[in-house]
Scaffold this motif. Structure first.
Motif, PDB file in Angstrom:
ATOM      1  N   LEU A   1      19.169  75.712  50.199  1.00 38.22           N
ATOM      2  CA  LEU A   1      18.130  76.468  49.491  1.00 38.22           C
ATOM      3  C   LEU A   1      18.750  77.581  48.652  1.00 38.22           C
ATOM      4  O   LEU A   1      19.643  78.301  49.112  1.00 38.22           O
TER       5      LEU A   1
ATOM      6  N   PHE B   1      11.526  80.874  49.063  1.00 40.52           N
ATOM      7  CA  PHE B   1      12.597  80.049  48.483  1.00 40.52           C
ATOM      8  C   PHE B   1      12.086  79.353  47.233  1.00 40.52           C
ATOM      9  O   PHE B   1      10.914  78.957  47.165  1.00 40.52           O
TER      10      PHE B   1
ATOM     11  N   ALA C   1      20.680  78.235  54.152  1.00 42.57           N
ATOM     12  CA  ALA C   1      20.334  79.220  53.122  1.00 42.57           C
ATOM     13  C   ALA C   1      21.059  80.531  53.422  1.00 42.57           C
ATOM     14  O   ALA C   1      21.179  80.933  54.583  1.00 42.57           O
TER      15      ALA C   1
END
Length: 363
Positions: free
Chosen positions: A94, A132, A240
């Motif tokens: 992400l 995100f 992420a």
């Protein structure tokens, strides 16, 4: 041939398995319990966290290993009844800063990584935290239940009549005769062999210092935490901001990990716990109400560019290395151990061994 493996993590155990299958007498020793160090402590993602950021040397080992893991898991289950749980979930990245480089790498290497609309990600992962905006996804990426993998390897070796395992047997030095390494000295006595392979992870550099060899492998601490959720809570791995969430088949979720240069100290810290919890809740808000089942630390074998040392040590006949895999020991193990066996036994190597050769890389 009698081969001695110093180090009983996944690298040492799988190397021993290959050599024993080829009919040789194999001994494995470890200063602690077999599989009790970084092989136990790691997350078990069968991919480098950011594969496009690594050299072709790491990529070559990773690709071979990724393709081989399902076969390895099935073989060990059949041999031992212990399932390493090679769990294919795919992996989402992400909000990457180097998304273009990742996509170019995937195109060049022929790997199934592609951009995915963020709406699609939230549809597939409704438990994901908000905020995100971009995602890449690679299908087919698996994770392995690493403590079960080492247990399966240990069980497989125990069933082989040409294998001897020594636990809690620390090496104090090497036996040298006429410039050749002929085995090791331990607190329990000498163990002699035709070939001695150092596969001691973060401790490999310390061992070679006893021979006056400077091996650039040093401990790099990593801390992780574990939650227990419903079995279907998280269907895919997610990465992420440098942190990842790994779902196991039984609903356990691993969150990791830190990168710390703290010598051989494996003490879990409150600072890391708070940081990992914050990352967990940012990725998966429902974890705010979940209890941390376990918090631990392990020591990675840090090495320059993460390129392992695989092959004979120049000027020390009989001494071989299979170590220095840094963050990717579990990822690279199948290819690394097969390559070591190929070189040790004079077979055609599965990949070009030159990038991993200790020659020219030691002090």
């Amino acid at each position: 041939m009698r081969v001695l493996l110093v180090g009983g993590g996944v690298i040492g155990l799988l190397s021993a398995h290959h050599l024993a299958e080829a009919g040789h007498e194999v001994e494995v020793l470890d200063q602690g319990a077999l599989g009790g160090e970084s092989s136990w402590a790691g997350g078990g993602i069968v991919s480098p966290l950011y594969p496009w950021r690594y050299s072709p040397a790491v990529t070559a080992l990773a690709h071979w290993s990724q393709d081989f893991y399902p076969q390895l898991g099935a073989q060990l289950l059949a041999e031992t009844g212990v399932d390493p749980e090679v769990h294919v979930t795919g992996l989402y990245w992400l909000d990457l800063d180097d998304e273009a480089a990742a996509l170019e790498w995937a195109r060049r290497e022929g790997r199934p990584l592609a951009a995915v609309a963020i709406e699609e990600v939230y549809r597939d992962l409704p438990m994901l935290g908000g905020g995100f905006s971009r995602a890449l996804y690679m299908a087919g990426v698996a994770n392995v239940r690493n403590p079960r993998l080492t247990r399966a390897l240990r069980e497989a070796l125990l069933r082989m009549p040409n294998v001897t395992l020594y636990e809690h047997c620390a090496v104090t030095g090497f036996i040298r005769e006429d410039g050749e390494v002929c085995g090791v000295r331990t607190a329990q006595g000498e163990l002699r062999a035709d070939r001695t392979v150092v596969a001691a992870g973060a401790w490999s550099g310390e061992l070679l210092k006893t021979l006056g060899i400077e091996l650039p492998v040093e401990p790099v601490k990593g801390q992780m935490i574990l939650y227990k959720c419903a079995e279907d809570f998280l269907p895919s791995m997610v990465l992420a901001k440098g942190r990842y969430a790994i779902p196991r088949k039984d609903g356990h979720i691993l969150i990791g990990s830190t990168l710390e240069h703290a010598g051989f100290d494996k003490t879990p810290t409150e600072e890391a716990l708070a940081s990992l919890k914050a990352s967990a809740v940012e990725l998966l808000p429902a974890l705010a109400k979940a209890e941390v089942v376990k918090h631990w630390a392990g020591l990675r074998p840090g090495s320059p560019d993460g390129i392992p040392f695989i092959g004979p040590v120049p000027g020390h006949d009989g001494l071989w290395l299979n170590c220095g895999h840094y963050r990717n020991g579990l990822v690279l193990a199948p290819a690394s151990c097969r390559l070591l066996a190929d070189l040790l036994l004079g077979r055609e190597p599965i990949i070009d061994p030159a990038p991993y050769a200790p020659a020219g890389r030691l002090g």
